[in-house]
Design a protein around this motif. Sequence first.
Motif, PDB file in Angstrom:
ATOM      1  N   GLU A 194      -7.780 -10.084  -9.651  1.00 24.76           N
ATOM      2  CA  GLU A 194      -7.002  -8.865  -9.421  1.00 24.76           C
ATOM      3  C   GLU A 194      -6.261  -8.124  -8.546  1.00 24.76           C
ATOM      4  N   GLU A 195      -4.968  -7.973  -8.897  1.00 25.90           N
ATOM      5  CA  GLU A 195      -4.698  -6.744  -7.736  1.00 25.90           C
ATOM      6  C   GLU A 195      -4.702  -5.699  -8.405  1.00 25.90           C
ATOM      7  N   TRP A 196      -5.707  -4.148  -7.781  1.00 25.27           N
ATOM      8  CA  TRP A 196      -5.841  -3.477  -8.554  1.00 25.27           C
ATOM      9  C   TRP A 196      -5.026  -1.668  -8.390  1.00 25.27           C
ATOM     10  N   ILE A 197      -4.809  -1.096  -9.889  1.00 25.64           N
ATOM     11  CA  ILE A 197      -3.948  -0.016  -8.863  1.00 25.64           C
ATOM     12  C   ILE A 197      -5.394   1.417  -9.113  1.00 25.64           C
ATOM     13  N   LEU A 235       2.961   0.987 -14.060  1.00 24.73           N
ATOM     14  CA  LEU A 235       2.442  -0.366 -13.564  1.00 24.73           C
ATOM     15  C   LEU A 235       2.108  -1.834 -14.365  1.00 24.73           C
ATOM     16  N   ILE A 236       0.958  -1.408 -14.504  1.00 20.55           N
ATOM     17  CA  ILE A 236       0.149  -2.041 -15.258  1.00 20.55           C
ATOM     18  C   ILE A 236       1.475  -2.604 -16.811  1.00 20.55           C
ATOM     19  N   GLY A 237       2.141  -1.584 -17.493  1.00 20.54           N
ATOM     20  CA  GLY A 237       2.935  -2.320 -18.257  1.00 20.54           C
ATOM     21  C   GLY A 237       3.888  -2.892 -17.725  1.00 20.54           C
ATOM     22  N   ALA A 238       4.095  -3.167 -16.557  1.00 21.96           N
ATOM     23  CA  ALA A 238       4.765  -4.450 -15.835  1.00 21.96           C
ATOM     24  C   ALA A 238       5.300  -5.062 -15.586  1.00 21.96           C
ATOM     25  N   GLY A 239       2.902  -5.212 -15.812  1.00 25.05           N
ATOM     26  CA  GLY A 239       2.794  -6.858 -15.350  1.00 25.05           C
ATOM     27  C   GLY A 239       1.819  -7.096 -14.074  1.00 25.05           C
ATOM     28  N   ARG A 240       1.986  -5.123 -13.548  1.00 29.98           N
ATOM     29  CA  ARG A 240       1.128  -5.255 -11.916  1.00 29.98           C
ATOM     30  C   ARG A 240      -0.099  -4.631 -12.035  1.00 29.98           C
ATOM     31  N   GLY A 241      -1.102  -5.939 -11.393  1.00 32.26           N
ATOM     32  CA  GLY A 241      -2.176  -5.152 -11.844  1.00 32.26           C
ATOM     33  C   GLY A 241      -2.985  -4.675 -12.974  1.00 32.26           C
ATOM     34  N   VAL A 242      -4.282  -3.737 -12.931  1.00 32.34           N
ATOM     35  CA  VAL A 242      -5.562  -3.683 -13.483  1.00 32.34           C
ATOM     36  C   VAL A 242      -6.100  -2.443 -12.877  1.00 32.34           C
TER      37      VAL A 242
END
Length: 315
Positions: A194-197, A235-242
């Motif tokens: 996954e792409e992490w935040i 960002l997560i709500g927009a579908g980007r990252g965990v």
Amino acid sequence: MLDANRLRVLVEIAHAGSIAAAAQRLSFTPPALSQQLTKLERETGCTLVERGRTGATLTDAGRLLLEHGERVLGELRDAEAAMRAHAGRPPERLSLGSFASAAKTLLPGVLAAFGDEHPQVRLSLSDVEPPGGHGLVASGELDLLVTHRYPGVPLPRAAGLHRERVLVDPLVVVAPAGHPVVGRGPTLADLAHEEWICGPPGIHDRTTLDAAAEKAGVRLDVTYETHDYEVALALIGAGRGVALVPLSVLGTACRGGWVAGALRGADLAREVYAVHRRRPSEPVRSVVALLRRAAARALAPYSGGLPGGTGALQR
């Protein structure tokens, strides 16, 4: 005997970060403040501050004297408070410092309730990001500090202070709604692709994530760096990252597009502490009691268990 006023000069320079800023806080001119510092260095026989274009940096001797100076100023302020109490004058002010997410999730209700109970006490709140703030409490500039510790990050020294843990705040995995594995309680290995935040290197949550990944034997790709959990959730709500997010933060988070679950194989939690002097005033004791209750309420919705498995929390 060292002059207490000159000790205060050193403390103010340390807290303000420069001679010019300290001079402004003390209503001195910078040359006058430098003169007081020079006298203190002459009294101690040590160079206490390295002056530079970008600010003032304490030497080893300066840091040693700072620790004593903060306690001296704190004791003098305690003496003033004791004499006011003896004369029948209750405390008129209460200064708090807190990190950002606690100021949003825990303190609004605490400060509102305290204001109702103590209308005569003037409240102030300052942003103080960990590990800072302990010296401000020691010197009496802050009456109470709300701070945190992430796994793998040591707590600062708290000489002469009382530090109470008020909340153990589990770190849970948050991912875009519909994520295929979060609802089953994933491991870090399940999320390695996954792409992490997370915060940038050196920030406490990044230290925790890096240590957990190393222990699990996986490499994680931190694609988006931010120290703000609201940005991470957006960002997560927009579908980007965990991301790993403290459970208490989710209770006040905006709804929209994310799912949260427990991380399997890693028992990670952020600890929240209240820090004050060893002889706190009644108003400080009152705030701490309210803070304990607010901390318990912050996790109350999850008392039946952490989000995870088939009961993952979705927003």
